[in-house]
Design a protein around this motif. Structure first.
Motif: not given
Length: 628
Positions: A321, A324, A328, A334, A336-338, A340-341
């Protein structure tokens, strides 16, 4: 003489260092690095960038690059520039930098395995030369400030080093949670204003240079449909300076993550000792850090491919978190939410630089297991099958040999890059099962097991004993299924292009007694001759170890060095490296001599042995003269 040259040809060589040596720039570069490490401000760099030595070194670097023959929007290549004499080349670079206006960058779309394309920007050749001039001066300044944890597009660093560091952190430090950070369209989203401020923070404060960099960033882009776009953000992929600028942007991320644990001030209160090679031993500091509530976190970055390793799931979640938000707010980027894990390596695979890895039990320990990535395997199968088809249906017999050579190059490249995966043998066997089926079906009657790799061939040591080796005629087909694991090599912590101790790890300086002659040749090019001719004279002096190619006699003065065209220019000979050779004045006279009395005089003077006389006669024949 031949034996001596053969031994010296095995000298360790780094091209960046060798070219700096040719043009006597190493002391300047070392000074920039040392001053940057001390926090000095650089507000007068343009004189160094526009110096004759720097421009000629940039020319040499560009001309040795295969991309130098790729035209930009002006349709010019390095061949249009190498015809100019040195003074014209230097004057043109300086003129363009006086009020720099780069020409439009040619956009080319490169297909990606997923069906999408990657935009590549190809600057014009003069703009590439200017970018190289800037890169050569900025690189030592930036290297002194960059984090040790970034590996992409930096000297003496590689993807192998990045994989080795991840393996170390997993196996030895026992960090089993990794944050995969995927930055959306990084090269297209770089904020220009932020980049300039970051350069300023690194101490690069030459106003003229900053304006040139701004012009490079805002260079118009000629699209495939012939329309022109003017970028307001991003750095063009394909530009020589772009990788360095990208590292400047993301260095701030590296330093921020480093400051959370590896470079936290508390570490240094407990780090008085040095390792045997002079690096700090931070073990005591890290043990003291573990008594705090700070997050144990390490970053590994290769260009815009970022991996962050943590010890606990909770730490990884919090760090994901934070990263990210930090990207920003600080870098205007930015993620990629999909993609980035947080990955638990004990349960799931993580991919990095074409490899996939996880943690598996081995005895009482947990260790990293790595494979070729799924996309890499699919791409390899597709590529090799297509090449087999190209071998089967050549235009002629000679063309088939070239296609087999291309197939073998692909196999070498795949093995060379992926051999550091722990399960590479298993992966390659899986690829071979499918690829070999195509190979056997296409060459059922032509392919045999009979044959051998020549003792001097580079493939002999690696593949010569493999039972999977096959032949079409006398040409071998390298076995994709035959690959042994190699442990990834970590970055040599001492190696550095910009310190004497660091260079000694990777490069042998030229052991030429009269090295000053080479520096004189660089500073005093032959007037009226092309830039290519003058540059090749210098590299030949180094390649011949400062000696005449015929007699083996050392050159003692610059006047003794004669550069001979093997095929004379009047017969169509060029200034290419392969058409030139350095000899003494007396030998040069004898090569072209036609009068018997002149030949007798110089033969008596030189007293050549049979081997030297044979070499001389070869040059005479090539020059259109009768052998002696």
């Amino acid at each position: 003489m031949a034996t001596e040259v053969h031994k010296k040809s095995k000298t360790r060589k780094n091209n960046n260092l060798r070219y700096a040596e040719y043009y006597d720039q190493q002391e300047i570069l070392d000074g920039l690095y040392a001053q940057s490490a001390e926090g000095k401000i650089f507000d007068n760099l343009m004189p160094l960038i526009m110096s004759e030595a720097n421009i000629l070194r940039a020319y040499r670097t560009i001309k040795s690059n295969k991309g130098s023959k790729t035209p930009g929007t002006d349709n010019l290549t390095i061949e249009d520039i190498e015809k100019l004499d040195v003074n014209e080349l230097v004057a043109e670079i300086r003129r363009r930098l006086g009020n720099y206006r780069p020409k439009a960058v040619r956009r080319k779309e490169i297909p990606k395995p997923n069906g999408k394309t990657r935009p590549l920007g190809i600057p014009c050749i003069w703009d590439r030369l200017i970018q190289q001039c800037i890169l050569q001066i900025l690189e030592p300044i930036c290297e002194a400030k960059f984090s040790n944890n970034s590996y992409g597009f930096r000297p003496l660093r590689s993807a192998e080093n990045a994989i080795a560091e991840e393996e170390r952190l997993i196996n030895l430090v026992k960090l089993h949670f990794v944050i995969e950070v995927d930055i959306k369209s990084f090269f297209d989203e770089v904020n220009h204003s932020k980049l300039i401020r970051q350069m300023w923070a690194l101490g690069i404060r030459d106003a003229k240079l900053i304006s040139v960099v701004k012009a490079i960033l805002k260079a118009p882009i000629r699209m495939p449909d012939e329309t022109t776009q003017r970028p307001t953000k991003g750095t063009p992929q394909g530009g020589i300076l772009s990788p360095l600028l990208a590292n400047i942007v993301l260095n701030e991320l590296d330093q921020w993550v480093d400051s959370q644990w590896q470079e936290y001030p508390l570490v240094y209160q407990y780090t008085p000792a040095h390792n045997a090679r002079g690096t700090l031993n931070k073990g005591s500091g890290y043990r003291a850090m573990k008594a705090t509530n700070l997050k144990e976190v390490y970053i590994i970055r290769y260009a815009d491919d970022v991996r962050i390793l943590c010890r606990k799931r909770s730490q990884a979640n919090h760090m994901a978190v934070a990263v990210k938000l930090w990207l920003k707010e600080r870098l205007k980027l930015q993620v990629s939410e999909e993609k980035t894990r947080v990955v638990n390596l004990k349960k799931n695979w993580s991919e990095f630089l074409g490899f996939k890895m996880r943690v598996v039990p081995k005895g009482k320990r947990m260790v990293m297991e790595s494979h070729m990535g799924d996309k890499a395997i699919a791409k390899t199968k597709k590529m090799l099958k297509a090449q087999i088809d190209a071998i089967k249906y050549p235009k002629n017999q000679k063309e088939q040999g070239l296609e087999i050579g291309s197939y073998n190059s692909m196999v070498r490249g795949i093995h060379g890059y992926y051999q550091i995966a722990t399960k590479i043998s298993q992966d390659c066997r899986g690829i071979a099962w499918e690829v070999n089926k195509r190979l056997y079906n296409k060459f059922k009657y032509e392919m045999t097991k009979k044959g051998q790799i020549g003792s001097r061939a580079r493939d002999g040591k690696r593949y010569g004993k493999s039972k999977q080796l096959r032949f079409i005629g006398k040409q071998w087909i390298l076995p994709i299924g035959y690959c042994q694991n190699k442990h990834p090599k970590s970055k040599n912590k001492v190696a550095n292009l910009y310190t004497a101790e660091g260079r000694a790890e990777v490069h042998d300086m030229l052991a030429i007694r009269n090295k000053w002659i080479m520096a004189y040749m660089a500073e005093n090019p032959v007037v009226g001759r092309s830039a290519e001719y003058n540059d090749n004279r210098i590299s030949l002096f180094a390649a011949q170890w400062g000696k005449c190619a015929i007699t083996g006699q050392e050159f003692l003065t610059p006047e003794e060095v004669h550069c001979h065209h093997k095929k004379p220019r009047k017969l169509g000979g060029t200034d290419k490296y392969a058409n030139l050779v350095l000899v003494t004045k007396e030998v040069h006279t004898l090569i072209h001599a036609s009068k018997p009395e002149t030949i007798s005089k110089y033969l008596a003077m030189l007293n050549l042995n049979p081997e030297q006389k044979s070499k001389l006669n070869n040059l005479r024949v090539m020059a259109g003269c009768e052998p002696i």
